[in-house]
Write a protein that holds these residues in place. Sequence first.
Motif, PDB file in Angstrom:
ATOM      1  N   GLY A   1      12.183  -5.165   6.833  1.00 59.75           N
ATOM      2  CA  GLY A   1      10.831  -4.647   7.044  1.00 59.75           C
ATOM      3  C   GLY A   1      10.832  -3.143   7.244  1.00 59.75           C
ATOM      4  O   GLY A   1       9.963  -2.429   6.731  1.00 59.75           O
ATOM      5  N   GLN A   2      11.830  -2.657   7.982  1.00 52.63           N
ATOM      6  CA  GLN A   2      11.948  -1.210   8.170  1.00 52.63           C
ATOM      7  C   GLN A   2      12.288  -0.510   6.861  1.00 52.63           C
ATOM      8  O   GLN A   2      11.794   0.585   6.592  1.00 52.63           O
ATOM      9  CB  GLN A   2      13.011  -0.910   9.228  1.00 52.63           C
ATOM     10  CG  GLN A   2      12.588  -1.266  10.646  1.00 52.63           C
ATOM     11  CD  GLN A   2      13.667  -0.964  11.649  1.00 52.63           C
ATOM     12  OE1 GLN A   2      14.448  -1.829  12.039  1.00 52.63           O
ATOM     13  NE2 GLN A   2      13.734   0.277  12.080  1.00 52.63           N
TER      14      GLN A   2
ATOM     15  N   ALA B   1       5.805  -0.315  11.005  1.00 63.44           N
ATOM     16  CA  ALA B   1       4.698  -0.044  11.936  1.00 63.44           C
ATOM     17  C   ALA B   1       3.522  -0.973  11.658  1.00 63.44           C
ATOM     18  O   ALA B   1       2.808  -1.387  12.572  1.00 63.44           O
ATOM     19  CB  ALA B   1       4.266   1.414  11.835  1.00 63.44           C
ATOM     20  N   GLU B   2       3.320  -1.316  10.395  1.00 63.85           N
ATOM     21  CA  GLU B   2       2.268  -2.266  10.027  1.00 63.85           C
ATOM     22  C   GLU B   2       2.576  -3.647  10.593  1.00 63.85           C
ATOM     23  O   GLU B   2       1.677  -4.376  11.026  1.00 63.85           O
ATOM     24  CB  GLU B   2       2.163  -2.337   8.501  1.00 63.85           C
ATOM     25  CG  GLU B   2       1.193  -3.379   7.988  1.00 63.85           C
ATOM     26  CD  GLU B   2       1.231  -3.487   6.470  1.00 63.85           C
ATOM     27  OE1 GLU B   2       0.738  -4.514   5.947  1.00 63.85           O
ATOM     28  OE2 GLU B   2       1.755  -2.565   5.802  1.00 63.85           O
TER      29      GLU B   2
ATOM     30  N   GLU C   1       8.428 -13.190  10.490  1.00 63.76           N
ATOM     31  CA  GLU C   1       8.145 -13.973   9.280  1.00 63.76           C
ATOM     32  C   GLU C   1       7.221 -13.239   8.322  1.00 63.76           C
ATOM     33  O   GLU C   1       7.162 -13.560   7.126  1.00 63.76           O
ATOM     34  CB  GLU C   1       7.538 -15.328   9.671  1.00 63.76           C
ATOM     35  CG  GLU C   1       8.554 -16.276  10.293  1.00 63.76           C
ATOM     36  CD  GLU C   1       7.958 -17.642  10.608  1.00 63.76           C
ATOM     37  OE1 GLU C   1       6.702 -17.736  10.669  1.00 63.76           O
ATOM     38  OE2 GLU C   1       8.720 -18.601  10.787  1.00 63.76           O
ATOM     39  N   VAL C   2       6.529 -12.213   8.820  1.00 63.81           N
ATOM     40  CA  VAL C   2       5.622 -11.431   7.985  1.00 63.81           C
ATOM     41  C   VAL C   2       6.376 -10.734   6.844  1.00 63.81           C
ATOM     42  O   VAL C   2       5.788 -10.386   5.818  1.00 63.81           O
ATOM     43  CB  VAL C   2       4.858 -10.403   8.847  1.00 63.81           C
ATOM     44  CG1 VAL C   2       5.812  -9.360   9.412  1.00 63.81           C
ATOM     45  CG2 VAL C   2       3.741  -9.740   8.069  1.00 63.81           C
ATOM     46  N   VAL C   3       7.675 -10.537   6.997  1.00 67.22           N
ATOM     47  CA  VAL C   3       8.486  -9.868   5.973  1.00 67.22           C
ATOM     48  C   VAL C   3       8.716 -10.792   4.774  1.00 67.22           C
ATOM     49  O   VAL C   3       8.949 -10.317   3.657  1.00 67.22           O
ATOM     50  CB  VAL C   3       9.827  -9.404   6.573  1.00 67.22           C
ATOM     51  CG1 VAL C   3      10.719  -8.736   5.520  1.00 67.22           C
ATOM     52  CG2 VAL C   3       9.580  -8.443   7.738  1.00 67.22           C
TER      53      VAL C   3
ATOM     54  N   ASP D   1      14.227  -5.310  -1.621  1.00 61.22           N
ATOM     55  CA  ASP D   1      14.421  -5.121  -0.183  1.00 61.22           C
ATOM     56  C   ASP D   1      15.889  -4.895   0.147  1.00 61.22           C
ATOM     57  O   ASP D   1      16.230  -4.095   1.031  1.00 61.22           O
ATOM     58  CB  ASP D   1      13.919  -6.339   0.589  1.00 61.22           C
ATOM     59  CG  ASP D   1      12.406  -6.465   0.599  1.00 61.22           C
ATOM     60  OD1 ASP D   1      11.726  -5.420   0.609  1.00 61.22           O
ATOM     61  OD2 ASP D   1      11.905  -7.608   0.602  1.00 61.22           O
ATOM     62  N   ILE D   2      16.762  -5.612  -0.536  1.00 67.22           N
ATOM     63  CA  ILE D   2      18.200  -5.482  -0.301  1.00 67.22           C
ATOM     64  C   ILE D   2      18.659  -4.065  -0.623  1.00 67.22           C
ATOM     65  O   ILE D   2      19.406  -3.440   0.135  1.00 67.22           O
ATOM     66  CB  ILE D   2      18.976  -6.501  -1.154  1.00 67.22           C
ATOM     67  CG1 ILE D   2      18.513  -7.928  -0.834  1.00 67.22           C
ATOM     68  CG2 ILE D   2      20.479  -6.362  -0.952  1.00 67.22           C
ATOM     69  CD1 ILE D   2      18.977  -8.969  -1.858  1.00 67.22           C
ATOM     70  N   LEU D   3      18.185  -3.547  -1.757  1.00 67.78           N
ATOM     71  CA  LEU D   3      18.577  -2.201  -2.178  1.00 67.78           C
ATOM     72  C   LEU D   3      17.922  -1.126  -1.324  1.00 67.78           C
ATOM     73  O   LEU D   3      18.510  -0.067  -1.094  1.00 67.78           O
ATOM     74  CB  LEU D   3      18.241  -2.016  -3.654  1.00 67.78           C
ATOM     75  CG  LEU D   3      19.027  -2.929  -4.594  1.00 67.78           C
ATOM     76  CD1 LEU D   3      18.463  -2.874  -6.009  1.00 67.78           C
ATOM     77  CD2 LEU D   3      20.503  -2.563  -4.596  1.00 67.78           C
ATOM     78  N   ASN D   4      16.713  -1.388  -0.840  1.00 70.17           N
ATOM     79  CA  ASN D   4      16.086  -0.463   0.112  1.00 70.17           C
ATOM     80  C   ASN D   4      16.936  -0.363   1.387  1.00 70.17           C
ATOM     81  O   ASN D   4      17.180   0.727   1.911  1.00 70.17           O
ATOM     82  CB  ASN D   4      14.683  -0.939   0.493  1.00 70.17           C
ATOM     83  CG  ASN D   4      13.697  -0.877  -0.664  1.00 70.17           C
ATOM     84  OD1 ASN D   4      13.945  -0.224  -1.671  1.00 70.17           O
ATOM     85  ND2 ASN D   4      12.584  -1.574  -0.525  1.00 70.17           N
ATOM     86  N   HIS D   5      17.347  -1.517   1.876  1.00 66.77           N
ATOM     87  CA  HIS D   5      18.164  -1.561   3.086  1.00 66.77           C
ATOM     88  C   HIS D   5      19.494  -0.847   2.866  1.00 66.77           C
ATOM     89  O   HIS D   5      19.963  -0.084   3.730  1.00 66.77           O
ATOM     90  CB  HIS D   5      18.382  -3.019   3.489  1.00 66.77           C
ATOM     91  CG  HIS D   5      19.310  -3.212   4.643  1.00 66.77           C
ATOM     92  ND1 HIS D   5      19.055  -2.699   5.890  1.00 66.77           N
ATOM     93  CD2 HIS D   5      20.515  -3.850   4.732  1.00 66.77           C
ATOM     94  CE1 HIS D   5      20.051  -3.029   6.721  1.00 66.77           C
ATOM     95  NE2 HIS D   5      20.945  -3.714   6.034  1.00 66.77           N
TER      96      HIS D   5
END
Length: 706
Positions: free
Chosen positions: A88-89, A95-96, A156-158, A165-169
Amino acid sequence: MFFVAKTKLHSPLRWQKELRRFLPFLLSIIFTLVVSSQSISSAPKNTEILWDTYGIPHIYGKDAQSAFQAFGWAQMQSHGNLLLRLYGQARGRAAEYWGEDYLDSDKWVLTMGVPKRGKAWYKAQSSAFRSYLNAFANGINVYAKEHPDLIDDEVEVVLPVTPEDILNHLQRVLLFTFVVDPGRVADIKHTSAPGSNGWAIAPKRSASGKAMLLANPHLPWEDLFLWYEAQITAPGIDAYGATLVGIPVLAIAFNDNLGWTHTVNTHDGWDAYELQLQNDGYLFDGKVRPFQTTTFLLKVKQKNGLLTEQKLSVKSSVHGPVITHKDGKSIALRVVGQDRPNVLQQWWDMAISKNLTEFQKALQRLQLPMFTVMYADREGHIMHLFNGLVPVRKEGDFEYWQGIIPGNTSKTVWNKIHPYQDLPKVIDPKSGWLQNANDPPWTTTFPAAIKADDYPSYMAPRGPMYFRAQRSAKMLAEDESISFEEMIAYKHSTQMELAERILDDLIPAAQQQGDELTRRATDVLARWDQKADANSRGAVLFSFWVDNVDLDTVFSTPWDQKSPRTTPDGLADPKSAVKALTDAAQKVEKAYGTLDVAWGDVFRLRYGNLDLPANGGDGDKGIFRVVNFAPAGDGRFQAVAGDSYVAAVEFSQPVKAMALTSYGNATQPNSPHIVDQLQFFVRQKLRPVWRTRQEITTHLEERKIF
């Protein structure tokens, strides 16, 4: 094959006839067994996870894609809440999801362009590796769908997780936490700077005649720095090691043929440029250039659950995004690695390599933006590579590029990266050993095997060799035949190199100058074993003294690259050093009632529901067994970082290995594997690594079949 024993062989001739009679049958049985065993190891019918009694997942995939899916599932079972929060970060939407506390994190991620780049990186993957990322994400989502009761409602909102997401992380961790410490540029604070120890020992210095490897990263015991230990087995791979939570491949690993570890190297992969503002733009090569501006609409969850919105405008120059506007000045950031989307593929190919040639072929792609590579293999080779994306710079030494760089000229803007052959490295040094404790590559072994003068002055700093690195080299240099057990014992050494260096000057000075309290303090230091074991008495007093002095100025002889393992030395100002001891003694006696309080009474391992006496300490004191502490509010200090994942490997046949994930291999509530390994940590021990199916099933806790 009991029938052979049942046959009566009365003569050599009769024996030969019987052998010829049964030989075809024997060969057919052997062939069947070999083929069946190969089919089991290379192409099992099902994919499964065998969980051992320490919560280590041993993944057996029918193919690579299935192994990735099972690894996603496994990470969710062990770290689901943490993993989803990290993803999520990495989206820049924390923040959302969870409120204003995450606003700075979102601004950092969006300013660095992480989500947009994540999409580009996903498209840049090979079709095969794209399918692996899809599978890992699918494993996460399937687990969450089947076990919604085991995942916190607020994360769970993620869901659902995407491969982007994996590559963002990955970007957030590697490029924008390790390469660029956001604490230095965006006021995002961490409890401790990442560090590490790494050893590679050649057969000539090994008691068994086999090469050995020691992996020992030191990271904060929280958040995106947590290690996850696992074994991945599928056709073409059988690797054991660890990775950071949320990363779908092993980052430190070994197989039957070779292994590697990483240390945080003295690598400079980012620069801050001061821009000269003019007419709503900035001056560059004598002309005014306009900024490129991107606007984001940030949503912020309020305590009442409602969302508010605020705009984030990111200005970019030719250097990169502008990160600060202060006193009419703007600072832009330039970071390596943003054009290297195949980090995960490289790590995967390192893990499937069978020899040094294949391993170097993977390294030569230079996808990994930083980190020393320390390597050993069953053929007896050892290697230290100062790995990283090092910009080709036209001017300046390492120190120059640590400061703010003029941004008004193209002469300071780098666009090329040094190729693999330019990087400092040594293979099979004469010494038979290699070490790195976050020191520059020039001190990896002695006699020196990598010469600083052979490289650009901006490649890495010329020094110093800090006390932990000196301690590291000392243990290796002074033992010509190191056993596997000795290597593990050395790993847990709490000897303070700084104490060995300075007490021979401090104690006589204090005996001559000090008052009654100071003389009592001197007696404590004289009796002390100069270690930071839990029962060491004098270590607390010495630690308080170190906090009262400036290690950059306390020595009369500064560090000298001509004597890297015996300097600095001597007291520059004995009188002020003794005063610092008196002050430290007053603080210790007031806080703990005695000057010789045991180290473990003051420094604690408080993790989960445990509160145990600690051993080890800050590497700045020359302790190889690194544990970083923070004030706990009750006069004690609690461990917050340091030895996190440790692996000791000997490339014998079969491979001998022991490991430890200090804080346990899970963070999910009610998991039995939160802090279940901390007792080993307290006893300065490692636990056995189970790699064969027989070993794993003997210590089986749970089986998951897909």
